[in-house]
Every structure is written in structure tokens, then in C-alpha cells.
Design a protein around this motif. Structure first.
Motif, PDB file in Angstrom:
ATOM      1  N   PHE A 147      32.709  24.175  49.931  1.00 12.99           N
ATOM      2  CA  PHE A 147      32.638  25.071  51.085  1.00 12.99           C
ATOM      3  C   PHE A 147      33.851  26.001  51.115  1.00 12.99           C
ATOM      4  O   PHE A 147      33.716  27.198  51.401  1.00 12.99           O
ATOM      5  CB  PHE A 147      32.567  24.296  52.403  1.00 12.99           C
ATOM      6  N   THR A 148      35.033  25.458  50.833  1.00  9.82           N
ATOM      7  CA  THR A 148      36.247  26.282  50.810  1.00  9.82           C
ATOM      8  C   THR A 148      36.098  27.419  49.815  1.00  9.82           C
ATOM      9  O   THR A 148      36.407  28.583  50.117  1.00  9.82           O
ATOM     10  CB  THR A 148      37.480  25.429  50.451  1.00  9.82           C
ATOM     11  N   SER A 149      35.593  27.099  48.626  1.00  6.80           N
ATOM     12  CA  SER A 149      35.378  28.121  47.606  1.00  6.80           C
ATOM     13  C   SER A 149      34.384  29.170  48.092  1.00  6.80           C
ATOM     14  O   SER A 149      34.613  30.384  47.945  1.00  6.80           O
ATOM     15  CB  SER A 149      34.868  27.471  46.315  1.00  6.80           C
ATOM     16  N   HIS A 176      36.298  37.864  49.959  1.00  6.31           N
ATOM     17  CA  HIS A 176      36.592  38.681  48.775  1.00  6.31           C
ATOM     18  C   HIS A 176      37.779  38.145  47.965  1.00  6.31           C
ATOM     19  O   HIS A 176      38.560  38.904  47.392  1.00  6.31           O
ATOM     20  CB  HIS A 176      36.833  40.144  49.169  1.00  6.31           C
ATOM     21  N   GLN A 177      37.875  36.813  47.910  1.00  2.00           N
ATOM     22  CA  GLN A 177      38.893  36.157  47.098  1.00  2.00           C
ATOM     23  C   GLN A 177      38.224  35.507  45.880  1.00  2.00           C
ATOM     24  O   GLN A 177      37.011  35.281  45.869  1.00  2.00           O
ATOM     25  CB  GLN A 177      39.631  35.093  47.920  1.00  2.00           C
ATOM     26  N   GLN A 178      39.027  35.193  44.877  1.00  2.00           N
ATOM     27  CA  GLN A 178      38.551  34.500  43.684  1.00  2.00           C
ATOM     28  C   GLN A 178      39.301  33.172  43.574  1.00  2.00           C
ATOM     29  O   GLN A 178      40.330  33.092  42.885  1.00  2.00           O
ATOM     30  CB  GLN A 178      38.758  35.357  42.437  1.00  2.00           C
ATOM     31  N   PRO A 179      38.828  32.152  44.262  1.00  2.00           N
ATOM     32  CA  PRO A 179      39.591  30.892  44.336  1.00  2.00           C
ATOM     33  C   PRO A 179      39.631  30.140  43.014  1.00  2.00           C
ATOM     34  O   PRO A 179      38.707  30.233  42.192  1.00  2.00           O
ATOM     35  CB  PRO A 179      38.825  30.081  45.394  1.00  2.00           C
ATOM     36  N   VAL A 225      42.174  24.197  46.452  1.00  2.00           N
ATOM     37  CA  VAL A 225      41.210  25.282  46.267  1.00  2.00           C
ATOM     38  C   VAL A 225      41.759  26.498  47.002  1.00  2.00           C
ATOM     39  O   VAL A 225      41.825  26.512  48.238  1.00  2.00           O
ATOM     40  CB  VAL A 225      39.821  24.919  46.830  1.00  2.00           C
ATOM     41  N   GLY A 226      42.189  27.500  46.240  1.00  2.00           N
ATOM     42  CA  GLY A 226      42.788  28.633  46.919  1.00  2.00           C
ATOM     43  C   GLY A 226      43.185  29.753  45.990  1.00  2.00           C
ATOM     44  O   GLY A 226      42.837  29.761  44.803  1.00  2.00           O
TER      45      GLY A 226
END
Length: 326
Positions: A95-97, A104-107, A143-144
């Protein structure tokens, strides 16, 4: 803070830029598109001035995903400079991903571990490993992304936590996310607990949990509630952590999978019918056995007869042992 349940990141960044655009960090270029903002800036890394590129969403919708994620982030956030969540559970990590991509991030998935001889193997891909020096033993999945500006935005929300919880459409979603991060179901006392040691946040949480009928007391570490009806209504439908869902269903509905501690009690009584509480506690040599036995009796896995009470397994308990499920 929220206009029509929309956060204007573009407007916020105009004010935030004045606080960071000097010294080592210099904003070289800002490209504002329909859905995202592309930032090019310089900063020092490992003693050298380098150029970096980061992305921000132009706006964030205050929808169910945001409200749940913000609660999750408040409990399990990564450190300053990185934006994301650290957790072991696959459902939470996925879910975090998903939500970071929505922003608009690429975790990246990084397994962080300490004092482990064997690094755990997961059933989903990782982007890297990081060994930290610590006296603790274990691991967690980070995850970040590296995005200190997005961290600063959410940290601003955390500093204005009372206002945020007053303005968001459904604060129950926030507390479900916070429970998936910092909550636990205490089976022996049939209660639900949110762990928190920050007294500023404790007071804010007390106020808003009380409005939901979900606050009974603070025990020095946890905000505690016994209100099963309110938990079923406001929290349980939105949880994602399977172990916490299972334990909550055991308390709320009397159905679910028993953990090893409770199964150990069932197996002992199955092999030795008629044992007393005192003998069971002495045999298993663990605390809270009396409360565990009462919980199993309440759910219909055990029954007691005579005085002193002697314990026997029920048909439901026998089925659990034979089939390995409830």
C-alpha cells in the motif's frame, strides 16, 4: 488548510521555497506541470556539491488513501530526508508503494537489518539491503524515496495534527492507519491499544479518539479502548495488517486463528484433561496464563467444571487442534 478536500502543494511550496533556497541548497529550476512539479536543485552530498532532481504532486486529494496513509506515516515514518514508511508486513508495504506512486514518487524497497546471521527471504523483490549498527536484532522493510521536501510537507501536517484531524472528512481512517503502524490487540484483556509516548500527540489522540468513542484510558504507553462496537464500526473495516485484523476478529466476533501462546494452552489441556489453572501456569511457566484461559473459555475453546475449576477442551477446541485452524 484543506480547500474542498484538496491540498495545494504548489501553493505550499511557494512559501516553503523561501526557507530553503539559500546557502548550500539552491533551487536551479522549477517546472510546474498539470499533475507534478519537477525541482532541480543543488546540495552537498559526501562533501561535494551535486545537482539533484525531485518531484512533487501539484495537489494532494484528501481522500481515503491520504487519510489512512497519513495515520500510517505518523506511526511508522522514515527519518528526515527520506519520505515513506518502515514496516515488515507485505500488505502495508505494498500500500505504501501504491500511495507513493500516487504522489508521483518512485519508491524503493530496502531491507534494513541488524545482528542477523541469515537475512530473511521475501516473496517480493527488493531494491537493496542496509545493515545498521545496533544492539537490537531484527529487520524491517523501508519503502520510500529520498525527498526531504515531501517529508517537510507531511511533517508540517504532523505539527498541525489537531487541526488536520478536525478538518479531514473521516478521522477514523487516520486512526486505522495509525493502528496498523502502532496499534495492537491485547487478547488477554480484550482491548485495543495505540502505542504513543509523545505526550503532545497523546493529548491530541485522546481528544479525537474520545469523539469516536474509542478512548478509555492511557496506561503510560498506550491509548486503550474496550469499545468493540466502536472499533468494529470505525477501525476494523479499514485495517490492512492481516495479523491485527485476525486478532481484532477474535475479540470482536470470536472467530479467527489462535496464536502459538493460546494453542500451547489448548494442546496441554487436550493431552491432560482436568488440569487446574495453577498447574497449567506452573507447567507452561509463563505469565498471563489465567487471562489466556479465561479468553479461551469466553470464546468457547475450553470449559471448566468443579472447584477448584478443572479445565477441559470443547468440540470447538478439539476442531482447532485437529485442523490447525478455527
Amino acid at each position: 488548510m484543506f480547500k474542498n478536500n484538496v491540498i495545494s502543494v504548489e501553493e505550499w511550496f511557494r512559501h516553503y521555497k523561501k526557507l530553503i533556497d539559500f546557502g548550500a541548497r539552491q533551487i536551479k529550476n522549477i517546472e510546474i506541470g498539470k499533475h507534478q512539479i519537477k525541482l532541480t536543485y543543488t546540495n552537498y552530498s559526501k562533501g561535494k556539491k551535486k545537482e539533484f532532481v525531485n518531484f512533487l504532486p501539484t495537489q494532494i486529494f484528501v481522500d481515503a488513501d491520504f487519510q489512512y496513509f497519513f495515520g500510517l506515516w505518523c506511526g511508522d515514518r522514515l527519518g528526515s530526508g527520506r519520505f515513506g514508511v518502515c514496516n515488515k508486513n507485505k500488505d502495508i508495504n505494498m500500500f505504501t508503494s501504491f500511495y507513493l506512486k500516487k504522489l508521483h514518487q518512485q519508491p524503493k524497497f530496502i531491507l534494513q537489518y541488524s545482528n542477523l546471521k541469515n537475512i530473511p527471504k521475501l516473496d517480493y523483490p527488493l531494491d537493496g539491503y542496509y545493515e545498521c549498527k545496533s544492539s537490537a536484532k531484527g529487520y524491517v522493510i523501508n519503502v520510500g524515496v529520498v525527498n526531504g521536501i515531501l517529508f517537510s510537507l507531511f511533517d508540517y501536517f504532523r505539527q498541525e495534527l489537531d487541526t488536520v484531524l478536525t478538518q479531514i472528512p473521516d478521522k477514523a481512517l487516520f486512526f486505522a492507519g495509525l493502528f496498523d503502524a502502532e496499534g495492537n490487540v491485547f487478547l488477554e484483556d480484550s482491548c485495543f491499544r495505540w502505542a504513543c509516548l509523545n505526550m503532545r500527540e497523546v493529548e491530541i489522540y485522546k481528544k479525537h479518539l474520545n469523539e469516536l468513542g474509542l478512548y478509555h484510558r492511557y496506561d503510560g504507553c498506550n491509548l486503550v479502548t474496550y469499545n468493540k462496537e466502536a472499533f468494529i464500526r470505525f477501525i476494523l473495516p479499514y485495517l490492512k495488517h492481516p495479523d491485527k485484523i485476525n486478532k481484532a476478529r477474535l475479540v470482536c466476533y470470536g472467530i479467527g486463528t489462535l496464536d502459538k501462546r493460546l494453542l500451547a494452552v489448548l494442546h496441554l489441556i487436550h493431552k491432560n484433561p482436568g488440569l487446574t489453572h495453577k498447574i497449567i501456569t506452573k507447567t507452561l511457566k509463563r505469565a498471563k496464563r489465567y487471562a489466556q484461559i479465561k479468553f479461551l473459555e469466553k470464546l468457547g475453546y475450553l470449559k471448566s467444571q468443579g472447584y477448584p475449576k478443572r479445565l477441559y477442551i470443547t468440540a470447538k477446541g478439539m476442531e482447532t487442534i485437529q485442523e490447525g485452524r478455527t
